[in-house]
Design a protein around this motif. Structure first.
Motif, mmCIF file in Angstrom:
data_model
loop_
_atom_site.group_PDB
_atom_site.id
_atom_site.type_symbol
_atom_site.label_atom_id
_atom_site.label_comp_id
_atom_site.label_asym_id
_atom_site.label_seq_id
_atom_site.Cartn_x
_atom_site.Cartn_y
_atom_site.Cartn_z
ATOM 1 N N ALA A 259 0.827 -1.206 0.000
ATOM 2 C CA ALA A 259 0.000 0.000 0.000
ATOM 3 C C ALA A 259 0.862 1.256 0.000
ATOM 4 N N LEU A 260 1.950 1.252 0.757
ATOM 5 C CA LEU A 260 2.839 2.410 0.796
ATOM 6 C C LEU A 260 3.557 2.624 -0.528
ATOM 7 N N LEU A 261 3.622 1.578 -1.349
ATOM 8 C CA LEU A 261 4.197 1.725 -2.689
ATOM 9 C C LEU A 261 3.121 1.948 -3.750
ATOM 10 N N GLY A 262 1.856 2.046 -3.296
ATOM 11 C CA GLY A 262 0.781 2.409 -4.207
ATOM 12 C C GLY A 262 -0.028 1.261 -4.766
ATOM 13 N N TYR A 263 0.101 0.051 -4.194
ATOM 14 C CA TYR A 263 -0.603 -1.111 -4.728
ATOM 15 C C TYR A 263 -1.512 -1.722 -3.662
ATOM 16 N N ARG A 264 -2.617 -2.278 -4.118
ATOM 17 C CA ARG A 264 -3.613 -2.844 -3.204
ATOM 18 C C ARG A 264 -3.614 -4.368 -3.326
ATOM 19 N N PHE A 265 -3.432 -5.044 -2.192
ATOM 20 C CA PHE A 265 -3.586 -6.494 -2.116
ATOM 21 C C PHE A 265 -4.872 -6.802 -1.358
ATOM 22 N N LEU A 266 -5.481 -7.938 -1.691
ATOM 23 C CA LEU A 266 -6.674 -8.368 -0.969
ATOM 24 C C LEU A 266 -6.290 -8.934 0.391
ATOM 25 N N PRO A 267 -7.185 -8.843 1.380
ATOM 26 C CA PRO A 267 -6.886 -9.411 2.712
ATOM 27 C C PRO A 267 -6.610 -10.906 2.637
ATOM 28 N N ASN A 268 -5.757 -11.401 3.539
ATOM 29 C CA ASN A 268 -5.399 -12.814 3.536
ATOM 30 C C ASN A 268 -5.943 -13.570 4.749
ATOM 31 N N PHE A 269 -6.414 -12.843 5.765
ATOM 32 C CA PHE A 269 -6.990 -13.466 6.964
ATOM 33 C C PHE A 269 -8.198 -12.655 7.405
ATOM 34 N N ASP A 270 -9.172 -13.344 7.954
ATOM 35 C CA ASP A 270 -10.390 -12.673 8.419
ATOM 36 C C ASP A 270 -10.871 -13.343 9.708
ATOM 37 N N GLN A 271 -10.113 -13.111 10.795
ATOM 38 C CA GLN A 271 -10.464 -13.631 12.119
ATOM 39 C C GLN A 271 -10.912 -15.098 12.052
ATOM 40 N N PRO A 272 -9.999 -15.993 11.646
ATOM 41 C CA PRO A 272 -10.399 -17.396 11.386
ATOM 42 C C PRO A 272 -10.878 -18.163 12.602
ATOM 43 N N TYR A 273 -10.437 -17.776 13.809
ATOM 44 C CA TYR A 273 -10.827 -18.558 14.986
ATOM 45 C C TYR A 273 -12.219 -18.197 15.503
ATOM 46 N N ARG A 274 -12.906 -17.306 14.822
ATOM 47 C CA ARG A 274 -14.310 -17.071 15.158
ATOM 48 C C ARG A 274 -15.233 -17.884 14.243
ATOM 49 N N ALA A 275 -14.639 -18.682 13.372
ATOM 50 C CA ALA A 275 -15.428 -19.496 12.441
ATOM 51 C C ALA A 275 -16.248 -20.533 13.197
ATOM 52 N N ALA A 276 -17.472 -20.749 12.748
ATOM 53 C CA ALA A 276 -18.370 -21.713 13.389
ATOM 54 C C ALA A 276 -18.422 -23.042 12.637
ATOM 55 N N SER A 277 -17.593 -23.203 11.619
ATOM 56 C CA SER A 277 -17.501 -24.457 10.874
ATOM 57 C C SER A 277 -16.143 -24.487 10.189
#
Length: 483
Positions: A259-277
């Motif tokens: 991001a600081l170099l001007g490029y956008r990457f998609l998120p790689n984690f989304d709070q996995p330990y709150r998953a219910a399955s």
């Protein structure tokens, strides 16, 4: 070159300053970023830059051939050859010793021992990640999702861009190529999210992951028979937190630096330990890999298009190969196979439960909502512990170590040496953050985006000093460097 080091800090300051001074000459900027990325990669061993360039050139030529070919059969041959070469290179460096050692053991067991061509093969850092990126590029050109790139430097930048080169996230050409075709821009949003992600990633890695690794996880897994059951229980919770903070911390830093170099990457984690399955867990854990396996393995195998049995088979094969991707060891294969089998069991159980007790959308009463909440809590608890059970095999250096770890849970008489209030609190705090608002990081970035640009530098500098002050001594390599 490790992210949380002074060497990388100096390297990035130079890259940041020079690259933005070149923003008016985009092609020169691309060449500079490619050169910086090759320097970053060659810091460990310059010889592997030849491998990186060779595979990149082959993928580039494969994409060009696909772009210039109309015949369906010929295009299939081109993509098969290109992907086959990519996988062959990966298999040689990553699995040659493993396959020969396994073959030698099997032949010796059968009384058919032979002299096999053993050799010491050094695993290039990040080969799994840039190989998967190359495969996705060629396959997406074949599918028509992206156009074949005519510029070699664009493909080189796509495969070698240093923030994600050695440990992901696995970036898709469809997400990255359009950005390098546009004039580079550095906005307040880029800077704000970059600063927040870099600091959060460094804190996860340098403080939480490193404390848990050195003071809890490493000594317990070194000899599980020497510790008590409580240590073992806290130890596997600690490893679940450690590997999350280690890998998501790297991803945060990579996304923030990009991001600081001007490029956008998609998120790689989304709070996995709150998953219910488990299915939900794999939507949240290492998202770039799980979606890659879905799009380039599970769906081509048939996905869920050919009946229930075929769906379970495809799930198992996908996770089996996902386990093998993580490392050349039977423990990784068991880890992937376990997840594949349990995903199938979970889908079968959900289907049977819905047949037995159909969901009625017209009954949103208080008792129904309480029942749904209770089932959700049970689902989170069970999913987390299934994941932790599998982590024991993922972390263990052998099945013997894993067996000793599991058998230790039946011995509550041994003293517990590693369960301290500090480490338990660190584990609990990290797990608590799994249940904070999902957009907390983005909200923090929004709250500071109005700061003057010098204040961003001051905030980053002070944050780095604080993290360095409270972190344990030494810089441990990121866990996913070995994959």
């Amino acid at each position: 070159m490790l992210f949380p080091t002074l060497t990388f800090g100096i390297f990035f300051l130079i890259v940041f300053s020079v690259s933005w001074s070149m923003r008016w000459i985009p092609e020169t900027r691309k060449w500079f970023l490619v050169g910086a990325s090759y320097l970053f990669y060659g810091w460990w061993d310059w010889r592997f830059t030849v491998l990186l360039f060779g595979t990149t050139l082959f993928n580039y030529l494969g994409g060009l051939a696909l772009g210039r070919t109309q015949g369906g059969a010929t295009r299939k041959v081109i993509v098969a050859v290109t992907v086959g070469v990519d996988l062959s290179v990966l298999a040689f460096f990553k699995y040659y010793d493993f396959f020969l050692t396994s073959l030698d053991t099997a032949l010796t067991t059968l009384g058919l021992h032979r002299d096999l061509p053993f050799m010491e093969v050094i695993l290039p850092i990040g080969i799994s990640f840039f190989t998967f990126q190359g495969i996705s590029y060629v396959v997406d050109v074949y599918r028509g999702h992206v156009h074949a790139e005519h510029s070699l430097i664009d493909v080189m930048l796509f495969k070698s861009f240093f923030p994600q080169l050695v440990a992901g996230p696995i970036v898709r050409a469809a997400d990255f190529m359009p950005q390098i075709h546009e004039p580079p821009r550095l906005t307040r949003d880029h800077v704000a999210i970059g600063v927040v992600l870099v600091l959060s990633g460094l804190f996860k890695k340098m403080v939480i992951a490193n404390y848990l690794a050195t003071d809890l996880v490493d000594p317990i897994f070194f000899d599980p028979t020497a510790v008590g059951a409580l240590d073992l229980l806290v130890g596997i919770y600690g490893y679940a937190v450690q590997i999350y903070c280690d890998f998501s911390g790297y991803s945060d830093i990579a996304i923030g630096v990009a991001a600081l170099l001007g490029y956008r990457f998609l998120p790689n984690f989304d709070q996995p330990y709150r998953a219910a399955s488990l299915q939900d867990f794999w939507r949240r854990w290492h998202i770039s890999l799980s979606t890659w396996l879905r799009d380039y393995l599970y769906i081509p195998l048939g996905g869920n298009r050919h009946g229930e049995v075929a769906r379970y088979r495809n799930l198992f094969l996908t996770m089996f190969l996902g386990g093998l991707w993580h490392g050349a060891a039977w423990t990784f294969i068991f880890w992937g196979s376990f997840h594949g089998a349990m995903l199938g069991v979970e889908q079968w159980a959900r289907k049977k439960l819905h047949e037995f007790a159909p969901v009625h959308e017209d009954e949103p009463g208080i008792f129904a909502r309480l029942g749904d909440f209770a089932w959700h809590v049970v689902g989170v608890f069970m999913t987390f512990h299934l994941v932790c059970f599998a982590w024991i095999f993922f972390r263990s250096d052998s099945f013997s170590t894993a067996a000793n770890y599991l058998s230790g849970f039946f011995d509550w008489s041994t003293d517990n040496s590693y369960t301290t209030p500090f480490l338990v609190g660190l584990v609990a705090l990290a797990l608590l953050f799994q249940f904070t608002p999902r957009n907390l990081g983005r909200e923090l970035a929004v709250s500071i985006r109005a700061l003057p640009f010098p204040a961003f530098g001051l905030l980053l500098g002070v944050g780095l000093l604080v993290i360095w002050a409270i972190a344990p001594e030494g810089v441990a390599p990121f866990i996913y460097f070995q994959f």
